[in-house]
Design a protein around this motif. Structure first.
Motif, PDB file in Angstrom:
ATOM      1  N   PHE A 257       0.380  -1.000  -0.181  1.00 23.75           N
ATOM      2  CA  PHE A 257       0.039  -0.010   0.183  1.00 23.75           C
ATOM      3  C   PHE A 257       0.576   1.320  -0.301  1.00 23.75           C
ATOM      4  O   PHE A 257       1.023   2.295  -0.870  1.00 23.75           O
ATOM      5  CB  PHE A 257      -1.053   0.108   1.804  1.00 23.75           C
ATOM      6  CG  PHE A 257      -2.192   1.024   1.533  1.00 23.75           C
ATOM      7  CD1 PHE A 257      -2.553   1.946   0.645  1.00 23.75           C
ATOM      8  CD2 PHE A 257      -1.638   2.467   2.079  1.00 23.75           C
ATOM      9  CE1 PHE A 257      -3.755   2.931   0.467  1.00 23.75           C
ATOM     10  CE2 PHE A 257      -2.434   3.501   2.510  1.00 23.75           C
ATOM     11  CZ  PHE A 257      -3.281   3.447   1.033  1.00 23.75           C
ATOM     12  N   ALA A 258       1.430   1.694   1.248  1.00 22.11           N
ATOM     13  CA  ALA A 258       2.483   2.533   0.887  1.00 22.11           C
ATOM     14  C   ALA A 258       3.557   2.755  -0.675  1.00 22.11           C
ATOM     15  O   ALA A 258       3.605   3.702  -0.781  1.00 22.11           O
ATOM     16  CB  ALA A 258       3.482   2.040   2.585  1.00 22.11           C
ATOM     17  N   LYS A 259       3.786   1.849  -1.141  1.00 23.09           N
ATOM     18  CA  LYS A 259       4.595   1.490  -2.527  1.00 23.09           C
ATOM     19  C   LYS A 259       3.654   2.384  -2.831  1.00 23.09           C
ATOM     20  O   LYS A 259       4.329   2.675  -3.875  1.00 23.09           O
ATOM     21  CB  LYS A 259       5.512  -0.125  -2.308  1.00 23.09           C
ATOM     22  CG  LYS A 259       6.442  -0.843  -1.852  1.00 23.09           C
ATOM     23  CD  LYS A 259       6.828  -1.493  -2.841  1.00 23.09           C
ATOM     24  CE  LYS A 259       8.088  -2.453  -2.323  1.00 23.09           C
ATOM     25  NZ  LYS A 259       8.171  -3.409  -1.973  1.00 23.09           N
ATOM     26  N   ASP A 260       2.463   1.675  -3.249  1.00 24.76           N
ATOM     27  CA  ASP A 260       1.837   2.230  -4.800  1.00 24.76           C
ATOM     28  C   ASP A 260       1.057   3.384  -4.210  1.00 24.76           C
ATOM     29  O   ASP A 260       0.405   4.045  -5.450  1.00 24.76           O
ATOM     30  CB  ASP A 260       0.501   1.230  -4.474  1.00 24.76           C
ATOM     31  CG  ASP A 260      -0.034   1.373  -5.513  1.00 24.76           C
ATOM     32  OD1 ASP A 260      -0.327   1.222  -6.540  1.00 24.76           O
ATOM     33  OD2 ASP A 260      -1.850   0.849  -5.314  1.00 24.76           O
ATOM     34  N   THR A 261       0.786   4.024  -2.889  1.00 24.57           N
ATOM     35  CA  THR A 261       0.427   4.935  -3.467  1.00 24.57           C
ATOM     36  C   THR A 261       1.866   6.609  -3.023  1.00 24.57           C
ATOM     37  O   THR A 261       2.311   6.964  -3.986  1.00 24.57           O
ATOM     38  CB  THR A 261      -0.467   5.364  -1.779  1.00 24.57           C
ATOM     39  OG1 THR A 261      -0.044   5.056  -0.460  1.00 24.57           O
ATOM     40  CG2 THR A 261      -1.605   4.737  -1.863  1.00 24.57           C
ATOM     41  N   ILE A 262       2.648   6.486  -1.795  1.00 24.04           N
ATOM     42  CA  ILE A 262       3.384   7.744  -1.659  1.00 24.04           C
ATOM     43  C   ILE A 262       4.747   7.087  -2.121  1.00 24.04           C
ATOM     44  O   ILE A 262       5.670   7.779  -2.664  1.00 24.04           O
ATOM     45  CB  ILE A 262       2.959   7.988  -0.121  1.00 24.04           C
ATOM     46  CG1 ILE A 262       4.523   9.392   0.107  1.00 24.04           C
ATOM     47  CG2 ILE A 262       3.526   6.878   1.120  1.00 24.04           C
ATOM     48  CD1 ILE A 262       3.804   9.816   1.189  1.00 24.04           C
ATOM     49  N   GLY A 263       4.795   6.233  -2.384  1.00 17.03           N
ATOM     50  CA  GLY A 263       6.632   5.730  -2.789  1.00 17.03           C
ATOM     51  C   GLY A 263       6.125   5.410  -4.321  1.00 17.03           C
ATOM     52  O   GLY A 263       7.466   5.800  -4.489  1.00 17.03           O
ATOM     53  N   LYS A 264       5.746   5.643  -4.982  1.00 18.71           N
ATOM     54  CA  LYS A 264       5.350   5.527  -6.810  1.00 18.71           C
ATOM     55  C   LYS A 264       6.240   7.271  -6.560  1.00 18.71           C
ATOM     56  O   LYS A 264       6.453   7.251  -7.154  1.00 18.71           O
ATOM     57  CB  LYS A 264       4.317   5.034  -7.608  1.00 18.71           C
ATOM     58  CG  LYS A 264       4.221   3.814  -7.828  1.00 18.71           C
ATOM     59  CD  LYS A 264       3.169   3.338  -8.248  1.00 18.71           C
ATOM     60  CE  LYS A 264       3.459   1.866  -8.402  1.00 18.71           C
ATOM     61  NZ  LYS A 264       2.179   0.897  -9.328  1.00 18.71           N
ATOM     62  N   GLN A 265       4.940   7.699  -5.960  1.00 15.92           N
ATOM     63  CA  GLN A 265       5.426   9.390  -6.283  1.00 15.92           C
ATOM     64  C   GLN A 265       6.589  10.250  -5.808  1.00 15.92           C
ATOM     65  O   GLN A 265       6.865  10.486  -6.566  1.00 15.92           O
ATOM     66  CB  GLN A 265       4.025  10.307  -5.363  1.00 15.92           C
ATOM     67  CG  GLN A 265       3.030   9.941  -5.816  1.00 15.92           C
ATOM     68  CD  GLN A 265       2.370  10.950  -7.104  1.00 15.92           C
ATOM     69  OE1 GLN A 265       3.078  11.798  -7.407  1.00 15.92           O
ATOM     70  NE2 GLN A 265       0.580  10.064  -7.214  1.00 15.92           N
ATOM     71  N   ILE A 266       7.242   9.863  -4.344  1.00 15.96           N
ATOM     72  CA  ILE A 266       8.101  10.202  -4.501  1.00 15.96           C
ATOM     73  C   ILE A 266       9.767   9.839  -4.977  1.00 15.96           C
ATOM     74  O   ILE A 266      10.711  10.600  -5.279  1.00 15.96           O
ATOM     75  CB  ILE A 266       8.333   9.468  -2.778  1.00 15.96           C
ATOM     76  CG1 ILE A 266      10.006  10.478  -1.906  1.00 15.96           C
ATOM     77  CG2 ILE A 266       9.177   7.893  -2.180  1.00 15.96           C
ATOM     78  CD1 ILE A 266       9.579  10.594  -0.398  1.00 15.96           C
ATOM     79  N   VAL A 267       9.476   7.900  -5.613  1.00 18.46           N
ATOM     80  CA  VAL A 267      10.643   7.742  -6.431  1.00 18.46           C
ATOM     81  C   VAL A 267      10.672   8.979  -7.456  1.00 18.46           C
ATOM     82  O   VAL A 267      11.617   8.912  -8.065  1.00 18.46           O
ATOM     83  CB  VAL A 267      10.590   6.368  -6.315  1.00 18.46           C
ATOM     84  CG1 VAL A 267      11.368   5.928  -7.635  1.00 18.46           C
ATOM     85  CG2 VAL A 267      10.444   5.659  -5.151  1.00 18.46           C
ATOM     86  N   ARG A 268       9.630   8.560  -8.462  1.00 13.98           N
ATOM     87  CA  ARG A 268       9.357   9.474  -9.517  1.00 13.98           C
ATOM     88  C   ARG A 268       9.939  10.238  -9.431  1.00 13.98           C
ATOM     89  O   ARG A 268      10.235  11.187  -9.902  1.00 13.98           O
ATOM     90  CB  ARG A 268       8.061   9.369  -9.962  1.00 13.98           C
ATOM     91  CG  ARG A 268       7.996   8.336 -10.471  1.00 13.98           C
ATOM     92  CD  ARG A 268       5.977   8.482 -11.113  1.00 13.98           C
ATOM     93  NE  ARG A 268       5.657   6.736 -11.700  1.00 13.98           N
ATOM     94  CZ  ARG A 268       4.774   6.249 -11.085  1.00 13.98           C
ATOM     95  NH1 ARG A 268       3.721   6.869 -10.278  1.00 13.98           N
ATOM     96  NH2 ARG A 268       3.961   4.991 -11.619  1.00 13.98           N
TER      97      ARG A 268
END
Length: 121
Positions: free
Chosen positions: A32-43
């Motif tokens: 859940f964390a990867k799919d929400t905030i994680g993808k955004q922060i990495v991008r």
């Protein structure tokens, strides 16, 4: 073809280091964390160094400045996501202490580099 010279820029190396640190942290999060905030922060973090590199590869200083401004916006977005991740207990104090020095150094260096473009090209 010779190696691109953006790799020699200290501001690029700092941005790349930050992006890689964030990547390794986010990999450990739950789905859940990867799919929400994680993808955004990495991008956002990846966008900082990508735009520095792309701007450096442009043929004129106006394009380079434009991409550096995009990189600066992505850096601010990265900081926003890091603040949210910390508030949501996704980041430990130890993790923050590892990338905080980069976040203290990178914005002024990026601004200095942006201000220098056009003065020497």
């Amino acid at each position: 073809m010779t190696r691109p010279d953006f790799e020699k820029l200290e501001v690029y190396r700092l941005a790349e280091k930050l992006a890689n640190q964030i990547w390794h942290i986010v990999q450990q999060w739950d789905c859940f964390a990867k799919d929400t905030i994680g993808k955004q922060i990495v991008r956002a973090a990846d966008s900082v160094c990508a735009n520095i590199a792309e701007g450096r590869g442009r043929y004129n200083y106006q394009d380079n400045r434009r991409f550096l401004k995009i990189a600066r916006g992505s850096l601010y977005e990265t900081i926003n996501w890091l603040r949210l991740a910390y508030a949501r207990k996704l980041l430990t104090d130890e993790q923050v202490s590892k990338f905080k020095p980069i976040l203290d150094e990178l914005p002024p260096k990026l601004n200095a580099y942006l201000n220098s473009i056009g003065n020497r090209e």
